[in-house]
Enzyme design. Structure first.
Site, short mmCIF file in Angstrom:
data_model
loop_
_atom_site.label_atom_id
_atom_site.label_comp_id
_atom_site.label_asym_id
_atom_site.label_seq_id
_atom_site.Cartn_x
_atom_site.Cartn_y
_atom_site.Cartn_z
N ARG A 48 -52.77 9.67 -9.92
CA ARG A 48 -51.19 9.35 -10.94
C ARG A 48 -51.62 7.47 -11.96
O ARG A 48 -53.07 6.94 -11.71
CB ARG A 48 -49.91 9.06 -10.10
CG ARG A 48 -50.88 8.36 -9.07
CD ARG A 48 -50.86 6.86 -9.08
NE ARG A 48 -49.93 5.98 -9.38
CZ ARG A 48 -50.86 4.86 -10.39
NH1 ARG A 48 -51.57 4.28 -9.26
NH2 ARG A 48 -50.45 4.64 -10.44
N GLY A 49 -51.44 7.58 -12.65
CA GLY A 49 -51.66 6.64 -13.87
C GLY A 49 -51.82 7.21 -15.11
O GLY A 49 -53.33 8.21 -15.31
N ALA A 50 -51.77 6.62 -16.14
CA ALA A 50 -51.83 7.41 -17.55
C ALA A 50 -53.00 7.66 -17.54
O ALA A 50 -53.14 9.02 -18.16
CB ALA A 50 -51.03 6.80 -18.74
N ARG A 80 -47.06 16.19 -16.08
CA ARG A 80 -46.30 15.32 -16.11
C ARG A 80 -45.91 14.69 -17.68
O ARG A 80 -47.02 14.74 -18.45
CB ARG A 80 -47.24 14.22 -15.34
CG ARG A 80 -47.75 14.40 -14.16
CD ARG A 80 -47.13 12.95 -12.64
NE ARG A 80 -46.41 12.39 -13.04
CZ ARG A 80 -46.03 11.24 -12.49
NH1 ARG A 80 -47.21 10.77 -11.99
NH2 ARG A 80 -44.62 10.61 -12.77
N GLN A 184 -45.91 2.74 -5.13
CA GLN A 184 -47.43 2.52 -5.51
C GLN A 184 -47.97 1.55 -5.82
O GLN A 184 -49.19 0.62 -5.44
CB GLN A 184 -47.56 3.01 -6.99
CG GLN A 184 -47.96 4.77 -7.20
CD GLN A 184 -45.47 4.84 -7.14
OE1 GLN A 184 -45.22 4.58 -6.55
NE2 GLN A 184 -45.48 6.14 -7.95
N ASP A 225 -46.79 4.32 -19.57
CA ASP A 225 -47.78 5.62 -19.99
C ASP A 225 -47.13 5.73 -21.62
O ASP A 225 -47.96 7.47 -21.69
CB ASP A 225 -46.64 6.08 -19.00
CG ASP A 225 -46.65 6.25 -17.58
OD1 ASP A 225 -46.42 4.56 -16.63
OD2 ASP A 225 -47.12 7.12 -16.88
N ASN A 235 -42.82 3.21 -19.03
CA ASN A 235 -43.60 2.89 -17.06
C ASN A 235 -42.93 2.75 -16.58
O ASN A 235 -41.45 3.13 -16.31
CB ASN A 235 -44.05 0.91 -18.11
CG ASN A 235 -45.26 0.79 -17.04
OD1 ASN A 235 -46.24 1.17 -16.68
ND2 ASN A 235 -45.38 -0.03 -15.83
N LYS A 236 -43.58 2.92 -15.53
CA LYS A 236 -42.30 2.88 -14.04
C LYS A 236 -41.50 2.58 -14.19
O LYS A 236 -40.71 1.41 -14.23
CB LYS A 236 -44.05 2.28 -12.69
CG LYS A 236 -42.96 2.29 -11.94
CD LYS A 236 -42.30 4.11 -11.27
CE LYS A 236 -43.66 4.78 -11.35
NZ LYS A 236 -43.40 6.82 -11.09
#
Ligand code: MRU
Length: 332
Positions: A48-50, A80, A184, A225, A235-236
């Site tokens: 995970r993570g862009a 995603r 995370q 993201d 973003n998150k």
């Protein structure tokens, strides 16, 4: 050391990932040998993570070619929807399919190498910019989710800036939001900071606004993201609240991302597809069986709240009206 962290690589015909769901207890690697295994790993946030999703997407196309699974590429691209890097990484690799497998693999290696280089540059530029914003040293920083080595080709974006400042001896403490719903921050960011020897305190996401407004934070640094053409930034989930608190406290809110996360085809935040994840992730373990959940994985921070965006092409002062597109006219 963090320089050895490579969350996604190509290994012996497989996409090798660090299983991020096992951290911090175990640093384990998984060799994924089918596109559907890769899609499942992406969706359960094992990877995970862009930026690293872009790398995974590109290697996924190589995997599809080598396994005769072309039909699953579209599903991989859509695994995603918010992180623009995933679709972009898939598209870059697909553009080389006519040249054969080796060309596709080369393109995937290039996505990884470019991200590593971009992270280093954007981190140094972001650190330089931040130091122009106030005289206080060392800095008290806040970050949200994980935008470190694990979320990128290696090194990190928001945590890359933190690491750069730490290397200059300028970090007093990093407040780490634990990050709902899969921790995370508490699991991954705290692990990376501990390995790098950077002082940090994990806090509940709901503590962030108070920590900022009570004057304990000099600046917040987050990843992204997808950054729309007008500077609105996904973003998150929880990032927006941090930006609002920073605006109230007049503390810089810095977004750190490679230009591969800037999506000039998306005009504004309202056009960003925000991933809605399973209700069970927020309902478990406490909510009654009758309750429904609401589980957006991301939120969108309006450009007016983004003090600056640091990329490998330079820093754009978004809140002052500089558009992300201005970065493309800069010298590399
Ligand atoms: O749901 P996640 O863990 O993939 O969300 C990740 C983030 O929001 C990161 O901040 C973003 O992808 C940038 S990572 C350098």
């Amino acid at each position: 050391m963090l320089d050895d962290i490579r969350p996604v690589t190509w290994h012996d015909g497989a996409v090798r990932i660090i299983d991020q769901t096992a951290l911090p207890a175990r640093l384990t690697y998984l060799d994924l040998t089918s596109v559907d295994d890769l899609i499942a790993a992406i969706q359960r946030l094992a990877v995970r993570g862009a930026p690293v999703l872009g790398v995974a997407g590109a290697y996924g196309v190589a995997l599809a070619l080598s396994r005769g699974e072309h039909a699953r590429i579209a599903a991989l691209r859509a695994a995603r929807p918010t992180a623009v890097n995933l679709a972009a990484g898939v598209d870059r690799a697909c553009a080389r399919i006519d040249e054969g497998f080796e060309a596709v693999l080369d393109e995937a290696h290039a996505v990884l190498d470019e991200d590593l280089t971009a992270n280093r540059t954007l981190s140094a530029l972001g650190a330089d910019w931040l130091l122009t914003q106030f005289d206080r040293r060392p800095l008290r920083l806040l970050t949200h989710c994980n935008a470190g080595a694990l979320a990128t080709g290696g090194w990190g974006t928001a945590l890359g800036v933190v690491r750069e400042l730490h290397a200059r001896g300028l970090v007093e403490v990093v407040y780490v939001d634990e990050t709902r719903p899969l921790l995370q921050g508490a699991r991954l960011t705290a692990w990376e900071l501990a390995r790098a020897g950077i002082p940090h305190r994990v806090q509940a996401d709901s503590a962030a606004a108070g920590t900022i407004i009570s004057g304990h934070v000099d600046a917040a640094i987050v990843g992204a993201d997808r950054i729309a053409a007008n500077g609105d930034t996904a973003n998150k989930v929880g990032t927006l609240g941090i930006a609002l608190a920073c605006a109230h406290a007049r503390a810089p809110f810095l977004v750190a991302a490679p230009t591969s996360t800037v999506d000039l085809d998306t005009p504004c935040g309202a056009a960003i597809h925000v991933e809605l994840r399973a209700e069970s992730e927020v309902l478990a373990p406490a909510a009654p069986a009758e309750s429904r959940g609401h589980n957006p994985a991301f939120d969108v921070t309006p450009a007016a709240l983004v003090s600056a965006l640091t990329t490998e092409r330079g820093v754009a002062r978004i809140a002052e009206g500089e558009l992300p597109s201005s970065l493309w006219s800069r010298a590399e």
